[in-house]
Design an enzyme around this catalytic site. Structure first.
Site, short mmCIF file in Angstrom:
data_model
loop_
_atom_site.label_atom_id
_atom_site.label_comp_id
_atom_site.label_asym_id
_atom_site.label_seq_id
_atom_site.Cartn_x
_atom_site.Cartn_y
_atom_site.Cartn_z
CE1 TYR A 1 -3.59 2.64 0.50
CE2 TYR A 1 -2.29 3.37 2.38
CZ TYR A 1 -3.33 3.58 1.48
OH TYR A 1 -4.07 4.72 1.56
CE LYS B 1 -2.63 5.65 -2.38
NZ LYS B 1 -3.73 6.52 -2.84
#
Length: 322
Positions: A177, A181
């Site tokens: 994740y 990002k």
């Protein structure tokens, strides 16, 4: 730049402008769409589920009775869906003034893939938005051309393992994740650099919501229990809205959406990054956010861009927008 108490009511009129928001059937995306509609924009809400899409339209119209909006299906985990959505907009001659790259998946416990075989978070959060922005470039150049890409505080922990971008050898839910990002933020900054080099009418900014009660946690739970220390903390906080933990660490969706809206304001700058101004950038009114060093690495960003072109098959046609 710090804006002590900037709110959605400070957004100028967007009458005559068209905005597209990804992941707009709930959470931050829905709140951003609501405020863009309130400011007078024609808003295109997108998402995977038409049922949720219709509910989102009803929700916006309940608070903004004169809202000018529609729903377009879009699955960022499928390049075919991204191309279909872009083709549909192109066929109708839609010009885009605003694109908010908001949709995302967060930390499913096991490795999952998009329809095209990419690791789900990198494929959806970054590659999907990379492809969509590239395919919509002509429509953006015909309008105001502002692109806001939603990153996260998780970008600070992100690494870009170019030898294993799709986690075929090693998968960690929150690590991947964070990678996605970091990719979002690096993409936003590189998009600005390339637009300037080519003299294109594209204005790229980025924003993050701090720790906000977003649907991303619940949506990811549907794919498999979200994991990681931060994800667990956020889930607990989300279950206790109004409780001490949530008040201390995070904020509601309305406040979480403010940095994305601020990125569209006259005070925002191209290549700017915006987030909450409170402790740790977790909550508060919006202003300039700190950029992780890795996201500012032009060599990393250039390599990521080239790899993204290869993986998606989407190459930005700068000649048509300069």
């Amino acid at each position: 730049m710090t804006t002590a108490r900037w709110t959605a009511s400070d957004l100028p009129s967007l009458e005559g402008q068209t905005a597209l928001v990804t992941g707009a059937t709930g959470g931050l995306g829905l709140e951003v769409a609501r405020e863009l509609a309130r400011a007078g924009a024609h808003v295109i809400l997108t998402g995977r589920d038409p049922v949720k899409g219709n509910r989102a339209l009803v929700s916006v119209r309940a608070s903004v009775p004169n809202a000018d909006l529609r729903f377009n299906p879009l699955d960022l985990a499928a390049l075919s869906s991204i191309r279909a959505a872009a083709d549909s907009l192109r066929a109708t001659g839609t010009k885009l003034d605003i694109l908010v790259n908001n949709a995302g998946v967060m930390a499913p416990a096991r490795r999952m893939t998009t329809r095209d075989g990419f690791e789900l978070q990198f494929g959806t959060n970054h590659l999907g938005h990379f492809a969509l922005t590239g395919l919509l470039l002509p429509a953006l150049a015909q309008g105001r051309g502002v692109v806001v890409t939603v990153a996260s505080l998780a970008a600070w922990r992100g690494k870009m393992p170019f030898d294993d971008l799709n986690a075929r050898r090693r998968y960690g839910p929150f690590a991947r994740y964070s990678q996605s990002k970091l990719a979002n933020l690096a993409f936003a900054l590189e998009l600005d650099r390339r637009a300037r080099v080519h003299g294109a009418r594209i204005h790229s900014r980025a924003a993050h919501p701090g720790w906000s009660s977003s649907d991303i946690i619940a949506n990811s739970a549907a794919l498999g229990e979200a994991s990681g220390r931060v994800a667990r903390t956020l889930r607990k906080a989300q279950k206790s809205i109004g409780g001490a933990v949530f008040r201390l660490l995070g904020q509601d969706v309305a406040h979480g959406a403010l940095p994305m809206l601020y990125a569209l304001s006259p005070d925002a700058l191209d290549s700017g990054y915006y987030g909450p101004q409170g402790a740790g950038e977790r909550r508060g009114f919006p202003g300039s956010a700190a950029i992780p060093p890795a996201a500012s690495d032009a060599v990393l960003a250039r390599r990521l861009w080239e790899v993204s072109e290869e993986l998606t098959g989407v190459r930005y046609d700068w000649e048509t927008v300069s």
